[in-house]
Motif scaffolding. Structure first.
Motif, PDB file in Angstrom:
ATOM      1  N   PRO A 235       0.842  -1.191   0.000  1.00 50.95           N
ATOM      2  CA  PRO A 235       0.000   0.000   0.000  1.00 50.95           C
ATOM      3  C   PRO A 235       0.883   1.249   0.000  1.00 50.95           C
TER       4      PRO A 235
ATOM      5  N   LEU B 188       0.513   5.325   0.777  1.00 54.67           N
ATOM      6  CA  LEU B 188      -0.316   6.444   1.225  1.00 54.67           C
ATOM      7  C   LEU B 188       0.060   7.708   0.463  1.00 54.67           C
TER       8      LEU B 188
ATOM      9  N   GLY C 118      -5.916   2.382  -5.211  1.00 52.45           N
ATOM     10  CA  GLY C 118      -6.204   1.451  -4.129  1.00 52.45           C
ATOM     11  C   GLY C 118      -7.685   1.391  -3.829  1.00 52.45           C
TER      12      GLY C 118
ATOM     13  N   GLU D 100      -7.526   7.747  -0.724  1.00 52.05           N
ATOM     14  CA  GLU D 100      -6.269   8.137  -0.084  1.00 52.05           C
ATOM     15  C   GLU D 100      -5.188   7.070  -0.193  1.00 52.05           C
ATOM     16  N   ASN D 101      -5.465   5.969  -0.833  1.00 47.13           N
ATOM     17  CA  ASN D 101      -4.496   4.878  -0.934  1.00 47.13           C
ATOM     18  C   ASN D 101      -4.217   4.511  -2.384  1.00 47.13           C
TER      19      ASN D 101
END
Length: 51
Positions: free
Chosen positions: A10, A12, A36, A40-41
């Motif tokens: 992941p 960020l 993602g 926010e990912n």
């Protein structure tokens, strides 16, 4: 013939550079970044040559 290992991690958005620098210092090469599960990912795909 070269052999590779792969890593999915992941990523960020607010801390992208530090995360990528850490993986790079461990020998991982960034292959691709994809969206993602939320805004926010991101998901980063890495590879490095097996020793």
């Amino acid at each position: 013939m070269k052999k590779w290992e792969y890593l999915t991690a992941p990523l960020l958005i607010h801390n992208t550079k530090m995360i990528l620098d850490n993986f790079g210092s461990d020998g991982w090469e960034l292959v691709q970044i994809v969206p993602g599960p939320n805004a926010e990912n991101l998901v980063a795909y890495f590879k490095r040559e097996k020793a």
